[in-house]
Design a protein around this motif. Structure first.
Motif, PDB file in Angstrom:
ATOM      1  N   GLY A 109      -6.252  -8.918   2.453  1.00  0.00           N
ATOM      2  CA  GLY A 109      -5.900  -8.368   1.154  1.00  0.00           C
ATOM      3  C   GLY A 109      -6.216  -9.334   0.024  1.00  0.00           C
ATOM      4  N   LEU A 110      -5.695  -9.017  -1.142  1.00  0.00           N
ATOM      5  CA  LEU A 110      -6.015  -9.774  -2.359  1.00  0.00           C
ATOM      6  C   LEU A 110      -5.149 -11.031  -2.429  1.00  0.00           C
ATOM      7  CD1 LEU A 110      -7.629  -9.927  -4.983  1.00  0.00           C
ATOM      8  CD2 LEU A 110      -5.879  -8.489  -6.058  1.00  0.00           C
ATOM      9  N   PRO A 131     -10.095  -5.215  -6.023  1.00  0.00           N
ATOM     10  CA  PRO A 131      -9.049  -4.305  -5.531  1.00  0.00           C
ATOM     11  C   PRO A 131      -8.316  -4.896  -4.331  1.00  0.00           C
ATOM     12  CG  PRO A 131     -11.229  -3.457  -4.993  1.00  0.00           C
ATOM     13  CD  PRO A 131     -11.448  -4.711  -5.770  1.00  0.00           C
ATOM     14  N   ASP A 132      -7.073  -4.482  -4.154  1.00  0.00           N
ATOM     15  CA  ASP A 132      -6.262  -4.931  -3.027  1.00  0.00           C
ATOM     16  C   ASP A 132      -6.069  -3.769  -2.063  1.00  0.00           C
ATOM     17  OD1 ASP A 132      -4.508  -6.050  -1.254  1.00  0.00           O
ATOM     18  OD2 ASP A 132      -2.908  -6.442  -2.696  1.00  0.00           O
ATOM     19  N   ALA A 133      -6.743  -3.817  -0.918  1.00  0.00           N
ATOM     20  CA  ALA A 133      -6.628  -2.734   0.061  1.00  0.00           C
ATOM     21  C   ALA A 133      -5.205  -2.597   0.586  1.00  0.00           C
ATOM     22  CB  ALA A 133      -7.596  -2.974   1.223  1.00  0.00           C
ATOM     23  N   LEU A 134      -4.400  -3.647   0.472  1.00  0.00           N
ATOM     24  CA  LEU A 134      -3.031  -3.602   0.980  1.00  0.00           C
ATOM     25  C   LEU A 134      -2.035  -3.036  -0.021  1.00  0.00           C
ATOM     26  CD1 LEU A 134      -2.672  -6.992   2.912  1.00  0.00           C
ATOM     27  CD2 LEU A 134      -2.953  -4.694   3.863  1.00  0.00           C
ATOM     28  N   PHE A 135      -2.472  -2.711  -1.227  1.00  0.00           N
ATOM     29  CA  PHE A 135      -1.514  -2.251  -2.230  1.00  0.00           C
ATOM     30  C   PHE A 135      -0.737  -1.009  -1.785  1.00  0.00           C
ATOM     31  CE2 PHE A 135      -0.248  -0.192  -6.267  1.00  0.00           C
ATOM     32  CZ  PHE A 135       0.563  -1.212  -6.748  1.00  0.00           C
ATOM     33  N   ASP A 145      -0.411 -14.368   7.948  1.00  0.00           N
ATOM     34  CA  ASP A 145      -0.156 -13.667   9.210  1.00  0.00           C
ATOM     35  C   ASP A 145       0.362 -12.259   8.961  1.00  0.00           C
ATOM     36  OD1 ASP A 145      -1.006 -15.685  10.857  1.00  0.00           O
ATOM     37  OD2 ASP A 145       0.978 -16.537  11.194  1.00  0.00           O
ATOM     38  N   LYS A 146       1.308 -12.128   8.042  1.00  0.00           N
ATOM     39  CA  LYS A 146       1.835 -10.804   7.715  1.00  0.00           C
ATOM     40  C   LYS A 146       0.741  -9.923   7.125  1.00  0.00           C
ATOM     41  CE  LYS A 146       6.602 -12.315   6.923  1.00  0.00           C
ATOM     42  NZ  LYS A 146       7.667 -12.521   5.904  1.00  0.00           N
ATOM     43  N   ALA A 147      -0.130 -10.536   6.310  1.00  0.00           N
ATOM     44  CA  ALA A 147      -1.224  -9.779   5.694  1.00  0.00           C
ATOM     45  C   ALA A 147      -2.164  -9.225   6.756  1.00  0.00           C
ATOM     46  CB  ALA A 147      -1.994 -10.677   4.724  1.00  0.00           C
ATOM     47  N   LEU A 150      -0.470  -6.276   8.513  1.00  0.00           N
ATOM     48  CA  LEU A 150      -0.508  -5.076   7.678  1.00  0.00           C
ATOM     49  C   LEU A 150      -1.907  -4.482   7.649  1.00  0.00           C
ATOM     50  CD1 LEU A 150       1.631  -6.036   4.539  1.00  0.00           C
ATOM     51  CD2 LEU A 150       2.151  -4.248   6.210  1.00  0.00           C
ATOM     52  N   PHE A 151      -2.889  -5.351   7.541  1.00  0.00           N
ATOM     53  CA  PHE A 151      -4.271  -4.898   7.414  1.00  0.00           C
ATOM     54  C   PHE A 151      -4.702  -4.068   8.617  1.00  0.00           C
ATOM     55  CE2 PHE A 151      -8.768  -5.145   6.455  1.00  0.00           C
ATOM     56  CZ  PHE A 151      -8.767  -5.162   5.073  1.00  0.00           C
ATOM     57  N   ALA A 152      -4.218  -4.462   9.789  1.00  0.00           N
ATOM     58  CA  ALA A 152      -4.596  -3.759  11.015  1.00  0.00           C
ATOM     59  C   ALA A 152      -4.053  -2.335  11.056  1.00  0.00           C
ATOM     60  CB  ALA A 152      -4.098  -4.540  12.232  1.00  0.00           C
ATOM     61  N   THR A 153      -3.087  -2.027  10.215  1.00  0.00           N
ATOM     62  CA  THR A 153      -2.496  -0.682  10.215  1.00  0.00           C
ATOM     63  C   THR A 153      -3.172   0.262   9.224  1.00  0.00           C
ATOM     64  OG1 THR A 153      -0.811  -1.125   8.506  1.00  0.00           O
ATOM     65  CG2 THR A 153      -0.274  -1.750  10.765  1.00  0.00           C
ATOM     66  N   LEU A 154      -4.105  -0.232   8.436  1.00  0.00           N
ATOM     67  CA  LEU A 154      -4.782   0.617   7.457  1.00  0.00           C
ATOM     68  C   LEU A 154      -5.689   1.633   8.137  1.00  0.00           C
ATOM     69  CD1 LEU A 154      -5.887  -2.025   4.772  1.00  0.00           C
ATOM     70  CD2 LEU A 154      -4.151  -0.256   4.464  1.00  0.00           C
ATOM     71  N   ASP A 155      -5.775   2.806   7.548  1.00  0.00           N
ATOM     72  CA  ASP A 155      -6.761   3.805   7.951  1.00  0.00           C
ATOM     73  C   ASP A 155      -8.065   3.415   7.254  1.00  0.00           C
ATOM     74  OD1 ASP A 155      -8.505   6.039   7.871  1.00  0.00           O
ATOM     75  OD2 ASP A 155      -6.835   7.424   8.108  1.00  0.00           O
TER      76      ASP A 155
END
Length: 295
Positions: A109-110, A131-135, A145-147, A150-155
């Motif tokens: 993410g950003l 842009p922040d894909a995690l927004f 690590d948390k980022a 989270l990133f792995a759960t994005l569609d």
């Protein structure tokens, strides 16, 4: 304290770290596997900490630098995620309209490093938007690590559409000159390649060690490309021969450079994989390339 470089680590540790940061192995697996390479008196935990980003130490342009103006800009997601957000940075003083550059982050993410990159571009007289894909999931959480988790759960289908939406927002800014480029790093390098296959009037794309599109998708590229690769990056480089052949077959205008003796992530000056000489040369080439195609 002397800053560590990639040469201070066993090559196998660097390969393990690359697998860890790209989600191929867990933190526990990294620590277990890296323990055998830890020097006397050092734990695998300390080894991991030494390899992890040091954002504050590497920052080049403070967020409140008087030479720029920076803000977070929200825009709608095309796929029902609600609001999206990006970091928009401009030179504080300019005349006329400026070229625009979309900045695409890595798989965390950003984070502060990408925000710093965005500010650097603004100082070189570009309007830069990251842009922040995690927004949609709350934004970059402040922990790498948390980022990644989270990133792995994005569609990823939706996320790629979000980047296309961000590119449209940037392209339509009234302060822009109508010419838009894209630059991305690691995951973002793959997205920069992707955008080149989807945006016919993209004026330039600069993927840093990014994954490559299929031969079929490569045939759709109209934008000139500047491709940066690291010689010690087996994972990404495995796709380069086929991509090179597809680019040539499609008649795409491209330049490609492989930087010898450096690791994936060599441009990221927050980690020991950073290589100052290679990063400086790649950045000089990038600025010249963007200037020639966007002005």
């Amino acid at each position: 304290m002397t800053r560590k470089t990639a040469k201070d680590f066993d090559p196998q540790v660097l390969k393990l770290f690359d697998r860890y940061v790209h989600g191929q192995i867990s933190r526990r697996r990294f620590l277990t596997s890296a323990a055998k390479f830890a020097a006397a008196g050092l734990s695998a935990e300390i080894l991991l900490e030494a390899l992890s980003p040091k954002f504050a130490e590497a920052q080049q342009i403070p967020a409140n630098d008087a030479r720029i103006t920076a803000q977070y800009l929200e825009f709608p997601s095309p796929d029902g995620y609600g609001k999206l957000r990006g970091y928009l940075v401009k030179p504080a003083h300019y005349s006329g309209k400026l070229p625009t550059v979309l900045v695409i982050h890595e798989n965390r993410g950003l984070n502060p490093h990408i925000e710093d990159i965005t500010r650097r571009l603004a100082l070189d007289n570009f309007i830069a938007f990251a842009p922040d894909a995690l927004f949609p999931l709350g934004g970059y959480p402040g922990d790498e690590d948390k980022a990644r988790e989270l990133f792995a759960t994005l569609d990823q289908t939706k996320t790629r559409n979000d980047f296309l939406a961000a590119a449209a927002v940037l392209k339509n800014l009234p302060e822009g000159n109508g010419k838009e480029g894209a630059i991305g790093f690691c995951y973002g390098g793959g997205i920069a390649n992707f955008l080149a296959t989807k945006i016919p009037d993209l004026a330039a794309a600069v993927p840093f060690y990014g994954s490559q599109p299929t031969t079929e998708e490569t045939a759709k590229i109209k934008a000139p490309l500047l491709l940066h690769y690291a010689s010690e990056d087996e994972r990404i480089n495995a796709g380069w021969p086929a991509y090179k052949a597809a680019l040539k077959a499609a008649g795409v205008n491209y330049q490609a450079y492989v930087y010898e003796g450096v690791q994936h992530g060599f441009n990221n000056d927050t980690t020991p994989r950073y290589d100052e000489a290679a990063a400086k040369l790649a950045w000089e080439r990038t600025l010249a390339f963007l200037s020639s195609h966007l002005n």
